[in-house]
Each structure stands twice: as C-alpha cells, then as structure tokens.
Design an enzyme around this catalytic site. Structure first.
Site, PDB file in Angstrom:
ATOM      1  N   LEU A  33       0.819  -1.216   0.000  1.00  0.00           N
ATOM      2  CA  LEU A  33       0.000   0.000   0.000  1.00  0.00           C
ATOM      3  C   LEU A  33       0.854   1.267   0.000  1.00  0.00           C
ATOM      4  O   LEU A  33       1.897   1.334   0.635  1.00  0.00           O
ATOM      5  CB  LEU A  33      -0.914   0.016   1.238  1.00  0.00           C
ATOM      6  CG  LEU A  33      -1.905  -1.145   1.351  1.00  0.00           C
ATOM      7  CD1 LEU A  33      -2.752  -0.992   2.613  1.00  0.00           C
ATOM      8  CD2 LEU A  33      -2.808  -1.226   0.114  1.00  0.00           C
ATOM      9  N   HIS A  37      -3.358   4.219  -2.781  1.00  0.00           N
ATOM     10  CA  HIS A  37      -4.364   3.275  -2.270  1.00  0.00           C
ATOM     11  C   HIS A  37      -5.155   3.905  -1.123  1.00  0.00           C
ATOM     12  O   HIS A  37      -6.381   3.749  -1.029  1.00  0.00           O
ATOM     13  CB  HIS A  37      -3.694   2.007  -1.723  1.00  0.00           C
ATOM     14  CG  HIS A  37      -2.955   1.185  -2.736  1.00  0.00           C
ATOM     15  ND1 HIS A  37      -1.605   0.960  -2.670  1.00  0.00           N
ATOM     16  CD2 HIS A  37      -3.390   0.515  -3.837  1.00  0.00           C
ATOM     17  CE1 HIS A  37      -1.237   0.179  -3.672  1.00  0.00           C
ATOM     18  NE2 HIS A  37      -2.294  -0.100  -4.399  1.00  0.00           N
ATOM     19  N   ARG A 187       4.867  -0.884  -8.117  1.00  0.00           N
ATOM     20  CA  ARG A 187       5.977  -1.329  -8.973  1.00  0.00           C
ATOM     21  C   ARG A 187       7.113  -0.309  -9.016  1.00  0.00           C
ATOM     22  O   ARG A 187       8.196  -0.637  -9.511  1.00  0.00           O
ATOM     23  CB  ARG A 187       5.478  -1.642 -10.381  1.00  0.00           C
ATOM     24  CG  ARG A 187       4.625  -2.904 -10.434  1.00  0.00           C
ATOM     25  CD  ARG A 187       4.360  -3.379 -11.855  1.00  0.00           C
ATOM     26  NE  ARG A 187       3.790  -4.714 -11.872  1.00  0.00           N
ATOM     27  CZ  ARG A 187       2.488  -4.991 -12.013  1.00  0.00           C
ATOM     28  NH1 ARG A 187       1.611  -4.023 -12.166  1.00  0.00           N
ATOM     29  NH2 ARG A 187       2.066  -6.236 -12.016  1.00  0.00           N
TER      30      ARG A 187
HETATM   31  P1  AMP Z   1      -3.097  -2.229  -7.275  1.00  0.00           P
HETATM   32  O1  AMP Z   1      -2.793  -2.575  -5.860  1.00  0.00           O
HETATM   33  O2  AMP Z   1      -1.929  -1.709  -8.034  1.00  0.00           O
HETATM   34  O3  AMP Z   1      -3.858  -3.316  -7.991  1.00  0.00           O
HETATM   35  O4  AMP Z   1      -4.093  -1.009  -7.211  1.00  0.00           O
HETATM   36  C1  AMP Z   1      -5.266  -1.041  -6.452  1.00  0.00           C
HETATM   37  C2  AMP Z   1      -6.079   0.181  -6.744  1.00  0.00           C
HETATM   38  O5  AMP Z   1      -5.316   1.336  -6.427  1.00  0.00           O
HETATM   39  C3  AMP Z   1      -6.475   0.309  -8.221  1.00  0.00           C
HETATM   40  O6  AMP Z   1      -7.798   0.817  -8.298  1.00  0.00           O
HETATM   41  C4  AMP Z   1      -5.486   1.319  -8.734  1.00  0.00           C
HETATM   42  O7  AMP Z   1      -5.946   2.041  -9.859  1.00  0.00           O
HETATM   43  C5  AMP Z   1      -5.329   2.214  -7.531  1.00  0.00           C
HETATM   44  N1  AMP Z   1      -4.094   2.983  -7.587  1.00  0.00           N
HETATM   45  C6  AMP Z   1      -2.856   2.508  -7.842  1.00  0.00           C
HETATM   46  N2  AMP Z   1      -1.972   3.530  -7.883  1.00  0.00           N
HETATM   47  C7  AMP Z   1      -2.677   4.661  -7.649  1.00  0.00           C
HETATM   48  C8  AMP Z   1      -2.342   6.044  -7.571  1.00  0.00           C
HETATM   49  N3  AMP Z   1      -1.094   6.471  -7.751  1.00  0.00           N
HETATM   50  N4  AMP Z   1      -3.326   6.937  -7.304  1.00  0.00           N
HETATM   51  C9  AMP Z   1      -4.602   6.505  -7.138  1.00  0.00           C
HETATM   52  N5  AMP Z   1      -4.988   5.223  -7.194  1.00  0.00           N
HETATM   53  C10 AMP Z   1      -4.039   4.317  -7.454  1.00  0.00           C
END
Ligand code: AMP
Length: 285
Positions: A33, A37, A187
């Site tokens: 996180l 997130h 990432r």
């Molecule tokens: P992930 O853990 O990468 O699968 O992301 C989970 C959620 O967080 C997804 O809805 C992503 O689009 C969102 N998310 C990831 N990076 C960001 C960011 N920099 N700003 C806002 N939401 C994000």
C-alpha cells in the site's frame, strides 16, 4: 480494524452491516500500500458507512513471465497503514479461498480488454474482471473505488458492472503522484535510481499534451508526437504505446472531442519494469 481471511466470514459481516442499513465502500488492491491506495480508502469512507479494503495478489491477471512471484507482499506494514487510515475491515483471502480446485468461470469484457495494455497483456483484464466481480460479490459492496491510474481497468469494470446488472457502483478517484509527477505505484519499488529519476519524464510527456490541448490543439497525431518528443529525451525506458482514445470504447481518435484518454505505457531497460500513466482531456472518467 478487523482482519478477515475467510470469504464466508467476510460475507457474514457484510450481511450484518446491510441488515443494519449500512452502506459498504470497497477498495480492492494487491497490497504494498501507498498513499494512492489510501486516497481510495478515504473516498470509500466518505461515500459509505463501512470501509473494506482487500489485499490479494491475483494470479489470474499475471502472465507466466510476469512478476507474480516477486510482487511485494509487506502484509504487516499494509495492515498498519490500512488500520491507521481508518479501514474497518481488511479482507486478505488466500489463493485457495478464491480459486479452489475446479474453478472454471471467467469474465471477459470483449473489445475493451484487447486495447492499450491488452496488446501486450492478452489475458490480464480477464483476470482483473473476474477477481473484481468475485470480490464485490463477497464484500457485497455498494460502491467500489478504483484509481484513474489504471484507467483502462476502471473503464472495463464500469462496462462489466453495467453489462452484468451489478448493483455496485464503480467510482473512479484521481491518480496520486510523487513530487516530480511520477504516479505512485507498488511497482516503483522495482526501479533503479537512474530509472526512478527518468520515470518523471512519463508524466512530463502527458503534461505537454495537456498544455497543447489547453492551447487549442485537437489533432491526436500532434499530441502524440509531442509526447514522444519528451520521451526521446531519455533512453532509460522504451515506449510501449502512446495512445489517444475515446473514454467509452477505447477506440483511437484522429481528432479530440469530448472526454479523451491519453494513455502511455513504458518499460525500463535495466529492471524491465512496466509503468503506465494517463490523463483525461476534455472531461473525466
Ligand atoms: P493495485 O494494488 O496496483 O492493484 O491497485 C489497487 C487500486 O489502487 C487500483 O484501483 C489502482 O488504480 C489504484 N491505484 C494505484 N496507484 C494509484 C495512484 N497512484 N493513485 C490513485 N490510485 C491508485
């Protein structure tokens, strides 16, 4: 904050909240996180009575050669961050909970899943749509919040929710960025320091397109060339695509009218990290 591992227990709590007339806001994540997130959690808390965040590194959205095994899983730190941010339930199921033996049902949002990232990740959005549908069913969410950072994902999930008559609203929240404009991402942890510095160019290219759009430019090829010219200033990453598409069907546009998604994907040369980013011009998702 309750930490729930069992999907039946999660659904049991959800039923209890619903019986009390409470609304459930849901943020699906793969963990590691960061503030992006947590901003989605904040939005879920504002929109609903109860907030649920899930952490599940979903195997079906990774191709065999991708980073499923090495994806960061700092579970204790994630629990602390989610709890400090006021999350009510952290749902962290194991793989065998969600994909038991005999699992054989997948959701494919046709057309939208083959565009943009679908070019290099052919089964990715099938995995995403399937897991998000399952999680929403388990959590019995009224609203599920997703980041604009993954714009194609948000557009696909909206289509899925509509096509499958799901009652959960798909909400899109803004991309959170670091000081130099790089979109926050789990990432980013993979990047070498040279890659981390060069990664700021990704958003600079998008900002250049925004400037030209503000000056009245509407030709997609002109905006694309301007973005590529910014990226040509570094050889630390290779561009996978720069695309200018409609926000509803993800079809390429020659001329910008209405809400337009400008989306890019790059891959760094040293650690082979794939980074995506986007902006929406003339509207919102
Ligand atoms: P992930 O853990 O990468 O699968 O992301 C989970 C959620 O967080 C997804 O809805 C992503 O689009 C969102 N998310 C990831 N990076 C960001 C960011 N920099 N700003 C806002 N939401 C994000």
């Amino acid at each position: 904050m309750k930490i729930v591992l069992d999907h039946r227990e999660m659904s049991f709590f959800a039923d209890q909240y619903r019986a009390q007339g409470k609304t459930i806001g849901f943020v699906p994540t793969m963990g590691a996180l960061h503030a992006g997130h947590l901003s989605l959690l904040e939005a879920a808390k504002k929109a609903c009575d109860i907030s649920v965040m899930s952490i599940f590194v979903n195997p079906t959205q990774f191709a065999p050669h991708e980073d499923f095994a090495k994806y960061p899983r700092p579970f204790e730190q994630d629990c602390r961050l989610a709890s400090e941010a006021g999350c009510d339930i952290l749902f962290a199921p194991e793989k065998k909970e969600l994909y038991p033996e005999g699992f054989s049902t997948f959701i494919k949002v046709e057309g939208l899943s083959e565009a943009l990232c679908g070019g290099s990740r052919p089964d990715h959005f099938r995995g995403v749509a399937t897991i998000v549908c399952k999680l929403i069913n388990i959590v019995k969410a009224h609203k599920a919040v997703f980041g604009q950072k993954d714009a194609q994902q948000a557009i696909i999930l909206k289509r899925m929710a509509c096509d499958l008559n799901m009652t959960c609203a798909i909400v899109v929240a803004p991309t959170l960025r670091l000081e130099d404009g790089l979109a926050m991402s789990s990432r980013n942890n993979y990047l070498s320091s040279a890659e981390r510095n060069a990664a700021a160019f990704i958003y600079k290219g998008l900002q250049r397109a925004r400037e030209l759009h503000e000056q009245g430019e509407r030709q997609a090829h002109v905006l694309k060339q301007a973005i590529q010219a910014v990226y040509a200033q570094t050889n630390v990453f290779a561009v996978e695509y720069v695309e200018i598409v409609n926000t509803t069907d993800l079809q390429a546009l020659a001329e910008l009218k209405g809400a337009t998604l400008v989306a890019v994907a790059c891959r760094t040369g040293e650690t082979h990290t794939r980074l995506i980013d986007n902006i929406v011009l003339g509207g919102s998702l």
